[in-house]
Each structure stands twice: as structure tokens, then as C-alpha cells.
Design an enzyme around this catalytic site. Structure first.
Site, PDB file in Angstrom:
ATOM      1  N   HIS A 230       0.805  -1.221   0.000  1.00  0.00           N
ATOM      2  CA  HIS A 230       0.000   0.000   0.000  1.00  0.00           C
ATOM      3  C   HIS A 230       0.843   1.278   0.000  1.00  0.00           C
ATOM      4  CE1 HIS A 230      -2.560   3.163   1.790  1.00  0.00           C
ATOM      5  NE2 HIS A 230      -3.535   2.555   1.138  1.00  0.00           N
ATOM      6  N   GLU A 270      -4.156  -4.181   9.568  1.00  0.00           N
ATOM      7  CA  GLU A 270      -4.365  -3.250   8.456  1.00  0.00           C
ATOM      8  C   GLU A 270      -3.323  -2.136   8.411  1.00  0.00           C
ATOM      9  OE1 GLU A 270      -8.444  -2.428   7.035  1.00  0.00           O
ATOM     10  OE2 GLU A 270      -9.046  -3.082   9.053  1.00  0.00           O
ATOM     11  N   HIS A 272      -1.121   0.747   6.986  1.00  0.00           N
ATOM     12  CA  HIS A 272      -1.276   1.698   5.877  1.00  0.00           C
ATOM     13  C   HIS A 272      -0.002   2.533   5.735  1.00  0.00           C
ATOM     14  CE1 HIS A 272      -5.375   0.914   4.561  1.00  0.00           C
ATOM     15  NE2 HIS A 272      -5.703   0.741   5.832  1.00  0.00           N
ATOM     16  N   GLU A 287      -4.536   0.487  11.108  1.00  0.00           N
ATOM     17  CA  GLU A 287      -5.882   1.036  11.183  1.00  0.00           C
ATOM     18  C   GLU A 287      -6.676   0.524  12.386  1.00  0.00           C
ATOM     19  OE1 GLU A 287      -9.522   2.272   8.195  1.00  0.00           O
ATOM     20  OE2 GLU A 287      -7.803   1.166   7.417  1.00  0.00           O
TER      21      GLU A 287
END
Length: 301
Positions: A230, A270, A272, A287
Site C-alpha cells: 500500500h 491493516e 497503511h 488502522e
């Protein structure tokens, strides 16, 4: 050359699970600054202390954050279609943008002393001076979804998530697009290394790409092609560090092409945004409500 073993990874809770730490950067005050995309806040963490949260409009959707040329932090508000500025003391100013519902996402300080940002919904690149003057530069492709943006020595580089390309915009507004060799790679994160080469994450292809200032592209497949890389940053040695959002890992890619990946302690966290912290470690925004700190293993002969 021998390795000292896998790096240590620590996690620090900075919000509830509904806060959504997303973007992260190191501020001029030696602290980590991060966005809370779900709860609408900007956080500050000085390593070793408790986090401080500055609340925004809960529905504003702050995403990417970057140090500005004026000693403040600047961030995009994806859902309220504004650019925000926060001083290191926590004073917030917000700037409305000319195009309604433009969906600003990536933001970075440019070599010209302005803030440059992407408008995902209008296929444009924006430029904002610290006094609030906005200029928008339309792209030549519809539905391109410009995403992350980073500063080079004399230009800005950005990803076109839905146009499968990496773009460059010079300070005079001229735009050049470079199509990627892999179809439907969907590039997102982007960073410029100390040698001027540009690194980017191909979230749909499971690859990290590299493009020279002249436009030569190399793609590096990751061990897990379904890992959905990402965000990406680079350290002083030119190593690219990236988050694997779909695989719950942090990875690195050296200038020699060697890939290493490291599992995060909390399942489905998660990851990021990622940045080099004030302490020289790698910090990633998770996250689920935490920041992860990874200290690279030292290498010896």
C-alpha cells in the site's frame, strides 16, 4: 555480510479500534504525526510519551499528512474535500478547494515551497501555497484516480491508480505520464529515494516498482503476490520500506533487489502509512488503532 536476525517490532496503541490510524510522518518537532481517518483526528506521538489527539470534524476523513515548508503539518481531508494545516502546538486551519467533491488524498511539500496534492475524483493535481492560493492542473486521462504524491529534486511524482501509470509534474505544470509494464497493477504509495529514483507500490499486482528520473521502470514481484502493498517510504541508504495491507506485514526492498518481509504482532492490523521516525526506526500506522515500530536489523561483516 551477515544479518543480526529479524528486526524487533513493537506496537503502541494511539486510538480506539474505530479511530483508524492511516497516514503517518515525522514532524519538525521530532514527533510522529498521524491521521485518524475514521474518527476525524490528527494525532501526535513523541516516542516514550502518551499520544495527543487533536479532534477535527468526525466526518472529515483525514488521510495523508506531511511536513510543510512553514514548520507546520499539512494533511488532506478526503471526505470533506479540504486541505488542513496544524501547527506543532495543535492550531488547525482548513482550506476549501475550488473543485467540489474533489477527494484530495496524497499530499507532499514541493521543491518550490508549495504543497502539492492529488484530487482523486477530478483527475487533477493541486498546488496550494502556504497563504491559501490554489492552482489545479488537469490530467489527460479520465478516471485515472491520482493517489499518492512525492517530491523529487525538481518535480513531483504521483501514482495514477486506475490509469496504471506513474506521473511527473514539473514546477511549471507540465505533466508526463509513464505507463506501467504490468496491466491493472493499480499503483498507490510513492516515495523518492536519496538517489532520485522513485519507488511505488502496485497494490493489485503484489509488486514494488522503481522508476528512474528519465522514466526507466523496473518492477519487483513480492514473495506473496496477494499481499496488497500500500504505502512506501525510503531510508537514507535508499532501501524502500512498504506496508503489506493484505498480508499484515512490513517489507523492505534494497537497492540490490533483495526483499524481506516481517509479520506484525497483531493479526489483521491493516497497516497503511509508513515513515522513518525521529528515532531512525520505521513506523507504520495500523488502522486497528496502533502504530508499529520496526528497528531494522544491523548488518555486520
Amino acid at each position: 555480510m551477515t544479518s543480526a536476525g529479524p528486526p524487533a517490532i513493537e506496537e503502541y496503541v494511539v486510538s480506539g479500534r474505530d479511530g483508524g490510524p492511516y497516514g503517518i510522518t515525522t514532524g519538525p518537532d521530532g514527533a510522529l504525526w498521524f491521521t485518524l481517518v475514521q474518527s476525524g483526528g490528527i494525532g501526535r506521538l513523541l516516542p516514550g510519551q502518551q499520544p495527543v489527539i487533536h479532534q477535527l470534524d468526525p466526518g472529515s476523513g483525514p488521510t495523508v499528512i506531511t511536513p510543510g515548508p512553514d514548520g507546520a503539518l499539512w494533511f488532506t481531508e478526503y471526505r470533506s474535500h479540504r486541505i488542513g494545516r496544524i501547527t506543532t502546538e495543535g492550531q488547525v486551519t482548513e482550506f476549501a478547494l475550488p473543485s467540489a467533491s474533489c477527494g484530495p488524498f496524497g499530499i507532499a511539500s514541493g521543491p518550490d515551497g508549495a504543497l502539492w496534492f492529488t484530487e482523486t475524483a477530478t483527475d487533477s493535481i493541486g498546488r496550494l501555497t502556504p497563504d491559501g492560493t490554489v492552482t489545479e492542473y488537469p490530467l489527460s486521462r479520465d478516471g485515472a484516480f491520482p493517489s499518492a504524491i512525492a517530491a523529487g529534486q525538481d518535480a513531483m511524482w504521483f501514482t495514477l491508480n486506475q490509469a496504471n501509470a506513474v506521473g511527473r509534474i514539473d514546477m511549471d505544470g507540465r505533466i508526463f505520464l509513464h505507463d506501467l509494464p504490468t496491466d491493472a497493477a493499480c499503483p498507490v504509495g510513492i516515495a523518492v529515494g536519496p538517489d532520485g529514483d522513485v519507488w511505488f507500490a502496485e497494490i493489485a499486482a503484489g509488486q514494488i516498482g522503481r522508476i528512474s528520473p528519465e522514466g526507466r521502470i523496473t518492477e519487483h514481484p513480492l514473495p506473496d503476490r496477494s499481499s496488497r502493498p500500500h504505502a512506501v517510504t525510503t531510508d537514507s541508504r535508499g532501501t524502500a520500506w512498504f506496508t503489506e495491507w493484505g498480508a499484515n506485514r512490513i517489507g523492505s526492498l534494497g537497492t540490490d533487489g533483495v526483499v524481506a518481509v516481517h509479520d506484525l504482532p497483531t493479526p489483521a492490523s491493516e497497516p497503511h502509512g509508513i515513515t522513518v521516525g525521529p528515532d531512525g526506526a520505521l513506523w507504520a500506522a495500523l488502522e486497528v488503532g496502533s502504530l508499529a515500530r520496526l528497528v531494522p536489523a544491523r548488518r555486520g561483516s
